[in-house]
Design an enzyme around this catalytic site. Structure first.
Site, short mmCIF file in Angstrom:
data_model
loop_
_atom_site.label_atom_id
_atom_site.label_comp_id
_atom_site.label_asym_id
_atom_site.label_seq_id
_atom_site.Cartn_x
_atom_site.Cartn_y
_atom_site.Cartn_z
N SER A 253 36.03 -19.05 -73.27
CA SER A 253 36.03 -17.78 -73.95
C SER A 253 37.18 -17.07 -73.69
O SER A 253 37.60 -16.49 -74.76
CB SER A 253 34.62 -16.84 -73.53
OG SER A 253 33.59 -17.35 -73.92
N LYS B 142 21.62 -14.51 -70.25
CA LYS B 142 21.27 -14.12 -71.49
C LYS B 142 19.99 -13.32 -71.73
O LYS B 142 19.68 -12.65 -72.65
CB LYS B 142 21.20 -15.24 -72.44
CG LYS B 142 22.75 -16.01 -72.69
CD LYS B 142 22.69 -17.05 -73.50
CE LYS B 142 24.00 -17.71 -73.96
NZ LYS B 142 24.17 -18.74 -75.00
N TYR C 211 31.03 -29.24 -75.96
CA TYR C 211 32.18 -29.35 -76.53
C TYR C 211 33.19 -30.17 -75.25
O TYR C 211 34.45 -30.18 -75.55
CB TYR C 211 32.78 -27.99 -76.64
CG TYR C 211 32.72 -26.95 -75.41
CD1 TYR C 211 33.83 -26.87 -74.63
CD2 TYR C 211 32.07 -26.06 -75.34
CE1 TYR C 211 33.84 -26.22 -73.41
CE2 TYR C 211 31.76 -25.22 -74.39
CZ TYR C 211 32.87 -24.98 -73.59
OH TYR C 211 32.86 -24.04 -72.48
N GLY D 296 30.41 -28.59 -80.17
CA GLY D 296 30.36 -27.43 -79.75
C GLY D 296 31.59 -26.43 -79.80
O GLY D 296 31.17 -25.16 -79.75
#
Length: 278
Positions: free
Chosen positions: A22, A71, A220, A241
């Protein structure tokens, strides 16, 4: 001017977090958008430490990206969450508004839809989901938008099967359950979404049909997975991904910065370069 933005800090939180791409994606977006004053970091935060972390944030913060196991843990700490996040009880994006409110959203779901659309998949009459974890519920939410028929979930336990049926009822998806031992049959569906951990689908490579449809493998790293490689070797369409990661990050950047469109191509190139360097 970027330097005039009172809110210019963002980060990804989770545990473990060191592997997260990220920061690479968001920083690439900031550079492309000329937001030289903006910063994006990563913090190792678990469920026990989340509340204290949130309380320590000041008015310079624009947003947060959340990965596992946060999450769902984040939801009680927010002022509101979107319908999309509510539909799967999972938030991966927090935006801090000018008046100090904390709003939660889930960009994984529209990110999945956008990644499939990019590969030409707009609608499907049926689908299969491999696995039944948190990502599988997001997959069901995405499929509720594009799948007109049943979705078969291949799971390892009755409990997981019941969870998937429950999500299907909430999302309006006709979910059918099959045992993981039959997972090879999943590969004949026009759209297969693999939501399992690394190595879990390796034993299925020999079951890939001669003319496969579309495989969406949410991993990924490592890439390609054995299943993705076997799928591509038979000329099937593969969505990976990194595609999902980039598309959901594009939406995060737009929400946090207020700049749109976010630079998809630059973000993907940065992600590819970072993975190649590992």
């Amino acid at each position: 001017m970027a330097s005039a933005d009172p809110r210019h800090r963002a980060a990804v939180l989770g545990s473990p977090i060191a592997h997260s791409l990220s920061p690479v994606l968001h920083r690439a977006a900031y550079a492309e958008l000329g937001l030289t004053h903006w910063t994006y970091d990563r913090f190792e935060v678990d469920e026990a430490g989340l509340s204290a972390f949130m309380e320590g944030l000041d008015s310079t913060w624009a947003g947060l990206s959340l990965t596992m196991p946060l999450k769902r843990a984040i939801i009680p700490l927010l002022d509101s969450i979107s319908e999309t996040a509510s539909s799967v009880e999972a938030v991966n994006t927090v935006v801090f508004t000018e008046d100090g409110r904390r709003t939660g959203d889930n960009t994984d779901i529209p990110g999945m839809i956008a990644a499939l659309r990019e590969r030409g998949v707009e609608k499907t009459d049926s689908a299969a989901v491999l696995g039944a974890g948190a990502t599988a519920s997001s997959a069901l939410a995405a499929l509720s938008e594009i799948c007109t028929g049943p979705v078969t979930a291949y799971v390892r336990s009755k409990e997981r099967g019941q969870e998937m049926r429950g999500w299907g009822e909430c999302l309006g998806v006709d979910v059918r359950i099959s045992d993981w031992a039959e997972a090879g049959q999943a590969l004949h569906a026009p759209l297969v979404v693999a939501t399992t951990p690394a190595g879990a689908t390796d034993a299925l490579t020999g079951a890939v049909p001669d003319r496969p449809g579309t495989l969406f493998d949410v991993l990924y790293e490592p890439w390609p997975t054995g299943l993705a490689a076997a799928w591509a070797a038979r000329n099937g369409t593969v969505v990976g991904g990194l595609d999902l990661l980039v598309h959901q990050a594009v939406l995060q950047v737009e929400q946090m910065t207020g700049r749109a469109p976010a630079p998809l191509v630059a973000m993907r190139q940065a992600g590819e370069a970072a993975l190649a360097a590992r």
